[in-house]
Design a protein around this motif. Structure first.
Motif, PDB file in Angstrom:
ATOM      1  N   ILE A  99     -18.859   2.907   4.826  1.00  0.00           N
ATOM      2  CA  ILE A  99     -18.436   2.122   3.656  1.00  0.00           C
ATOM      3  C   ILE A  99     -17.113   2.679   3.163  1.00  0.00           C
ATOM      4  O   ILE A  99     -17.053   3.766   2.601  1.00  0.00           O
ATOM      5  N   THR A 100     -16.030   1.936   3.407  1.00  0.00           N
ATOM      6  CA  THR A 100     -14.664   2.397   3.165  1.00  0.00           C
ATOM      7  C   THR A 100     -14.583   3.907   3.385  1.00  0.00           C
ATOM      8  O   THR A 100     -14.186   4.688   2.524  1.00  0.00           O
ATOM      9  N   ALA A 101     -14.968   4.295   4.604  1.00  0.00           N
ATOM     10  CA  ALA A 101     -15.144   5.700   4.957  1.00  0.00           C
ATOM     11  C   ALA A 101     -14.196   6.099   6.077  1.00  0.00           C
ATOM     12  O   ALA A 101     -13.687   5.260   6.826  1.00  0.00           O
ATOM     13  N   PHE A 102     -13.982   7.394   6.205  1.00  0.00           N
ATOM     14  CA  PHE A 102     -13.152   7.915   7.275  1.00  0.00           C
ATOM     15  C   PHE A 102     -13.935   7.879   8.588  1.00  0.00           C
ATOM     16  O   PHE A 102     -14.935   8.574   8.746  1.00  0.00           O
ATOM     17  N   ILE A 103     -13.478   7.052   9.509  1.00  0.00           N
ATOM     18  CA  ILE A 103     -14.073   6.972  10.834  1.00  0.00           C
ATOM     19  C   ILE A 103     -13.037   7.506  11.810  1.00  0.00           C
ATOM     20  O   ILE A 103     -11.995   6.887  12.039  1.00  0.00           O
ATOM     21  N   ILE A 182     -24.337   5.398  19.676  1.00  0.00           N
ATOM     22  CA  ILE A 182     -24.946   4.830  18.467  1.00  0.00           C
ATOM     23  C   ILE A 182     -24.116   3.646  17.984  1.00  0.00           C
ATOM     24  O   ILE A 182     -22.903   3.772  17.803  1.00  0.00           O
ATOM     25  N   PRO A 183     -24.735   2.492  17.727  1.00  0.00           N
ATOM     26  CA  PRO A 183     -23.983   1.360  17.176  1.00  0.00           C
ATOM     27  C   PRO A 183     -23.479   1.665  15.770  1.00  0.00           C
ATOM     28  O   PRO A 183     -24.108   2.403  15.017  1.00  0.00           O
ATOM     29  N   ARG A 184     -22.327   1.092  15.420  1.00  0.00           N
ATOM     30  CA  ARG A 184     -21.738   1.365  14.113  1.00  0.00           C
ATOM     31  C   ARG A 184     -21.109   0.101  13.536  1.00  0.00           C
ATOM     32  O   ARG A 184     -20.601  -0.748  14.269  1.00  0.00           O
ATOM     33  N   VAL A 185     -21.156   0.008  12.207  1.00  0.00           N
ATOM     34  CA  VAL A 185     -20.500  -1.085  11.492  1.00  0.00           C
ATOM     35  C   VAL A 185     -19.628  -0.477  10.400  1.00  0.00           C
ATOM     36  O   VAL A 185     -19.825   0.670   9.993  1.00  0.00           O
ATOM     37  N   PHE A 186     -18.659  -1.263   9.948  1.00  0.00           N
ATOM     38  CA  PHE A 186     -17.744  -0.804   8.902  1.00  0.00           C
ATOM     39  C   PHE A 186     -17.746  -1.809   7.768  1.00  0.00           C
ATOM     40  O   PHE A 186     -17.725  -3.019   8.000  1.00  0.00           O
ATOM     41  N   VAL A 187     -17.755  -1.295   6.540  1.00  0.00           N
ATOM     42  CA  VAL A 187     -17.663  -2.136   5.351  1.00  0.00           C
ATOM     43  C   VAL A 187     -16.302  -1.870   4.713  1.00  0.00           C
ATOM     44  O   VAL A 187     -16.074  -0.811   4.114  1.00  0.00           O
ATOM     45  N   LYS A 188     -15.392  -2.829   4.849  1.00  0.00           N
ATOM     46  CA  LYS A 188     -14.072  -2.699   4.243  1.00  0.00           C
ATOM     47  C   LYS A 188     -14.139  -3.039   2.755  1.00  0.00           C
ATOM     48  O   LYS A 188     -14.883  -3.937   2.353  1.00  0.00           O
ATOM     49  N   CYS A 189     -13.359  -2.341   1.959  1.00  0.00           N
ATOM     50  CA  CYS A 189     -13.205  -2.673   0.547  1.00  0.00           C
ATOM     51  C   CYS A 189     -11.753  -3.098   0.337  1.00  0.00           C
ATOM     52  O   CYS A 189     -10.825  -2.284   0.434  1.00  0.00           O
ATOM     53  N   ALA A 190     -11.554  -4.380   0.081  1.00  0.00           N
ATOM     54  CA  ALA A 190     -10.232  -4.991   0.144  1.00  0.00           C
ATOM     55  C   ALA A 190      -9.298  -4.577  -0.992  1.00  0.00           C
ATOM     56  O   ALA A 190      -8.079  -4.706  -0.869  1.00  0.00           O
ATOM     57  N   GLN A 191      -9.848  -4.105  -2.118  1.00  0.00           N
ATOM     58  CA  GLN A 191      -9.008  -3.689  -3.244  1.00  0.00           C
ATOM     59  C   GLN A 191      -8.956  -2.167  -3.407  1.00  0.00           C
ATOM     60  O   GLN A 191      -8.544  -1.662  -4.454  1.00  0.00           O
ATOM     61  N   ASP A 192      -9.360  -1.451  -2.382  1.00  0.00           N
ATOM     62  CA  ASP A 192      -9.412   0.013  -2.447  1.00  0.00           C
ATOM     63  C   ASP A 192      -8.009   0.590  -2.638  1.00  0.00           C
ATOM     64  O   ASP A 192      -7.106   0.324  -1.849  1.00  0.00           O
ATOM     65  N   ARG A 193      -7.838   1.408  -3.670  1.00  0.00           N
ATOM     66  CA  ARG A 193      -6.553   2.059  -3.932  1.00  0.00           C
ATOM     67  C   ARG A 193      -6.571   3.537  -3.549  1.00  0.00           C
ATOM     68  O   ARG A 193      -5.546   4.209  -3.650  1.00  0.00           O
ATOM     69  N   ALA A 194      -7.721   4.031  -3.132  1.00  0.00           N
ATOM     70  CA  ALA A 194      -7.825   5.428  -2.704  1.00  0.00           C
ATOM     71  C   ALA A 194      -7.702   5.530  -1.185  1.00  0.00           C
ATOM     72  O   ALA A 194      -6.896   6.303  -0.660  1.00  0.00           O
ATOM     73  N   LEU A 195      -8.504   4.755  -0.473  1.00  0.00           N
ATOM     74  CA  LEU A 195      -8.419   4.637   0.979  1.00  0.00           C
ATOM     75  C   LEU A 195      -8.091   3.174   1.248  1.00  0.00           C
ATOM     76  O   LEU A 195      -8.964   2.332   1.361  1.00  0.00           O
ATOM     77  N   THR A 196      -6.812   2.876   1.312  1.00  0.00           N
ATOM     78  CA  THR A 196      -6.367   1.486   1.262  1.00  0.00           C
ATOM     79  C   THR A 196      -6.793   0.700   2.500  1.00  0.00           C
ATOM     80  O   THR A 196      -7.055   1.267   3.558  1.00  0.00           O
ATOM     81  N   VAL A 197      -6.818  -0.610   2.335  1.00  0.00           N
ATOM     82  CA  VAL A 197      -7.351  -1.461   3.393  1.00  0.00           C
ATOM     83  C   VAL A 197      -6.518  -1.357   4.668  1.00  0.00           C
ATOM     84  O   VAL A 197      -7.063  -1.450   5.776  1.00  0.00           O
ATOM     85  N   ASN A 198      -5.225  -1.140   4.554  1.00  0.00           N
ATOM     86  CA  ASN A 198      -4.394  -0.972   5.754  1.00  0.00           C
ATOM     87  C   ASN A 198      -4.820   0.259   6.548  1.00  0.00           C
ATOM     88  O   ASN A 198      -4.853   0.238   7.786  1.00  0.00           O
ATOM     89  N   THR A 199      -5.153   1.329   5.835  1.00  0.00           N
ATOM     90  CA  THR A 199      -5.622   2.533   6.519  1.00  0.00           C
ATOM     91  C   THR A 199      -7.022   2.337   7.068  1.00  0.00           C
ATOM     92  O   THR A 199      -7.344   2.805   8.175  1.00  0.00           O
ATOM     93  N   GLN A 200      -7.882   1.650   6.331  1.00  0.00           N
ATOM     94  CA  GLN A 200      -9.204   1.322   6.863  1.00  0.00           C
ATOM     95  C   GLN A 200      -9.066   0.570   8.188  1.00  0.00           C
ATOM     96  O   GLN A 200      -9.743   0.886   9.169  1.00  0.00           O
TER      97      GLN A 200
END
Length: 241
Positions: A99-103, A182-200
């Motif tokens: 969830i808007t996490a460092f992968i 292991i299967p993995r999914v990502f939850v992007k947060c489009a208004q994130d100002r800490a870990l921005t969506v471009n970096t996600q």
């Protein structure tokens, strides 16, 4: 039904999932929100003793106590902890949810993306000769919680704790054989100002996921959009079957 193990990010603790746990349990799931070492106000573990290994040892122990495979959920820094944990006990994990996490890829550390995210407004204040860091108080609300209720923000900020910085620079050690199975999914947060969506999106491009969800909110969807967060977590159970 599934067993979820929720891993919080830097400066936070298990309380950040407080609006998510009960709704998931009401849907029939088992939910374990982890308190990482040194993450609560009454845990006085010295910063130099808080390492990626101390985090993963703690999470591994919790997972090994479960009777079934778990779905690991990590937020922000929790993504790094989740990935490393998955490498150690891949046979105990059904799926990974970032969830808007460092992968990260093998050999990378969190700073690689944190420092290159020029759009991020999260500013750090270093303490104890650089062993720890805090989010600067004058921008923590805008960086993490800009879509959250003011009372929530006030309550949350009062519980934040210093974060060990050595965790930011420790390289991830994962393999295709273990973590990669292991299967993995990502939850992007489009208004994130800490870990921005471009970096996600840059991280996802380097580490593709089986499925991507998007929530139109800030860095803390468990507070700003808890119902949507729960809906997605409930949905990923089918993604991992």
């Amino acid at each position: 039904m599934a067993t979820f193990v929720l891993i919080h990010g830097a400066w936070h603790s298990s309380w950040c999932w407080e609006k998510v746990v009960s709704p998931l349990e009401n849907l029939g799931h088992k939910v374990i929100a982890v308190d990482l070492p040194g993450s609560t106000l009454d845990d006085k573990t010295p910063l130099e003793e808080i390492t990626l290994k101390s985090y993963t040892d703690h999470v591994v122990k919790i997972i090994e106590e479960q009777d079934e495979k778990v779905i690991l959920v990590g937020h922000s820094l929790g993504g790094v902890i989740m990935s490393q944990t998955a490498e150690y006990i891949s046979d105990k994990i059904k799926g990974l949810v970032y969830i808007t996490a460092f992968i990260l890829r093998n050999g990378e550390n969190m700073n690689l993306y944190k420092e290159s995210d020029k759009e991020s407004i999260a500013s750090l204040e270093f303490i104890e000769e650089g062993k720890g860091a805090l989010i600067q108080s004058d921008n923590v609300s805008e960086a993490f919680y800009q879509n959250c209720d003011s009372e929530v923000i006030k309550n949350v900020i009062s519980r934040l704790v210093p974060q060990s910085t050595q965790v930011f620079t420790t390289p991830l050690e994962i393999t295709e054989q273990n973590y990669g199975s292991i299967p993995r999914v990502f939850v992007k947060c489009a208004q994130d100002r800490a870990l921005t969506v471009n970096t996600q999106e840059r991280m996802i491009a380097a580490m593709p996921c089986q499925k991507i969800y998007t929530i139109n909110t800030d860095h803390s969807p468990f507070y700003s959009k808890p119902a949507e967060t729960v809906e997605i977590l409930n949905a990923v159970v089918k993604d991992f079957t």
